[in-house]
Scaffold this motif. Structure first.
Motif, mmCIF file in Angstrom:
data_model
loop_
_atom_site.group_PDB
_atom_site.id
_atom_site.type_symbol
_atom_site.label_atom_id
_atom_site.label_comp_id
_atom_site.label_asym_id
_atom_site.label_seq_id
_atom_site.Cartn_x
_atom_site.Cartn_y
_atom_site.Cartn_z
ATOM 1 N N UNK A 1 0.879 -0.720 -0.386
ATOM 2 C CA UNK A 1 0.276 0.229 -0.189
ATOM 3 C C UNK A 1 0.914 1.468 0.072
ATOM 4 N N UNK A 2 1.818 1.499 0.717
ATOM 5 C CA UNK A 2 2.759 2.148 0.392
ATOM 6 C C UNK A 2 3.649 2.207 -0.266
ATOM 7 N N UNK A 3 3.694 1.352 -0.965
ATOM 8 C CA UNK A 3 4.693 1.688 -2.374
ATOM 9 C C UNK A 3 3.501 2.404 -2.883
ATOM 10 N N UNK A 4 2.133 1.983 -3.573
ATOM 11 C CA UNK A 4 1.048 2.242 -4.136
ATOM 12 C C UNK A 4 0.715 4.236 -4.115
ATOM 13 N N UNK A 5 1.401 4.292 -2.742
ATOM 14 C CA UNK A 5 0.674 5.508 -2.295
ATOM 15 C C UNK A 5 1.851 6.711 -2.736
ATOM 16 N N UNK A 6 2.859 5.633 -2.790
ATOM 17 C CA UNK A 6 4.255 6.521 -3.217
ATOM 18 C C UNK A 6 4.421 7.530 -4.395
ATOM 19 N N UNK A 7 3.980 6.345 -5.649
ATOM 20 C CA UNK A 7 3.792 6.647 -6.439
ATOM 21 C C UNK A 7 1.959 7.491 -6.972
ATOM 22 N N UNK A 8 1.429 7.292 -6.177
ATOM 23 C CA UNK A 8 0.343 8.320 -6.420
ATOM 24 C C UNK A 8 0.328 9.908 -5.549
ATOM 25 N N UNK A 9 1.252 10.072 -4.733
ATOM 26 C CA UNK A 9 1.587 11.067 -4.224
ATOM 27 C C UNK A 9 2.016 11.923 -5.565
ATOM 28 N N UNK A 10 3.173 10.824 -5.946
ATOM 29 C CA UNK A 10 4.508 11.670 -7.082
ATOM 30 C C UNK A 10 3.389 11.662 -8.249
ATOM 31 N N UNK A 11 2.081 11.332 -8.690
ATOM 32 C CA UNK A 11 1.593 11.968 -9.616
ATOM 33 C C UNK A 11 0.349 12.774 -9.685
ATOM 34 N N UNK A 12 -0.002 13.413 -7.751
ATOM 35 C CA UNK A 12 -1.278 14.126 -6.954
ATOM 36 C C UNK A 12 -0.107 15.732 -7.506
ATOM 37 N N UNK B 1 2.659 15.922 -9.602
ATOM 38 C CA UNK B 1 2.780 16.393 -11.143
ATOM 39 C C UNK B 1 1.572 17.023 -11.270
ATOM 40 N N UNK B 2 0.372 16.505 -11.257
ATOM 41 C CA UNK B 2 -0.828 16.546 -11.654
ATOM 42 C C UNK B 2 -1.027 18.794 -10.926
ATOM 43 N N UNK B 3 -1.077 18.603 -9.778
ATOM 44 C CA UNK B 3 -2.200 19.335 -9.255
ATOM 45 C C UNK B 3 -1.164 20.048 -8.337
ATOM 46 N N UNK B 4 -0.019 20.094 -7.986
ATOM 47 C CA UNK B 4 0.960 20.649 -7.497
ATOM 48 C C UNK B 4 0.643 19.702 -5.749
#
Length: 161
Positions: free
Chosen positions: A57-68, A70-73
């Motif tokens: 879960x932490x690994x998936x969230x790491x990628x999602x945080x980076x995407x957030x 990138x997309x929203x600041x």
């Protein structure tokens, strides 16, 4: 004025999507950790399949945080509100495998002082340094450390430990 009317719903819609995404991530984070904790309490084992789930879960969230980011600041109170920013902080707090990400969020998100102090200590510990505020408790806090922690806490308006 017409452009403003068109842009506002889009802005609010993006924020709503971001708020929902962060809320969902936080719920998954907390449910997974609770399952692991309950399993440890039940069996006495310090490691279980739930620990692997936490790491996943932490690994998936790491990628999602980076995407957030990138997309929203970087999320801020203005963009997502205080309650959702607190949820974002909790997810970032658990990103121990990416101290750079934790540090960047610490610099760029306007977390409240309590969250900032916890994340500051977490980053320092992850870097092999001594914490500033004593938020990442250990059972044996020396009197000297307690004095330092309480001085630092007083400077930012936190209660003494």
């Amino acid at each position: 004025m017409v452009n403003m009317v068109i842009q506002l719903p889009c802005f609010f819609m993006q924020n709503n999507i971001l708020q929902n995404l962060i809320s969902e991530m936080c719920e998954i984070d907390q449910k997974t950790r609770k399952m692991a904790f309950d399993q440890i309490q039940k069996t006495g084992e310090s490691f279980s399949i739930f620990n692997l789930m936490i790491y996943s879960v932490d690994g998936i969230h790491q990628q999602r945080i980076k995407q957030i980011i990138k997309e929203y600041g970087y999320p801020t109170k203005e963009k997502i509100g205080v309650d959702i920013l607190k949820k974002f902080w909790l997810i970032v707090q658990h990103q121990d495998m990416d101290v750079f990400l934790q540090r960047e969020c610490l610099k760029n998100c306007d977390f409240d002082i309590e969250e900032k102090s916890h994340l500051t200590d977490r980053v320092l510990i992850n870097e092999g340094k001594k914490q500033m505020y004593g938020t990442q408790f250990s059972q044996d806090i020396s009197d000297e450390d307690r004095i330092i922690y309480n001085k630092n806490r007083a400077e930012v308006g936190l209660v003494a430990i």
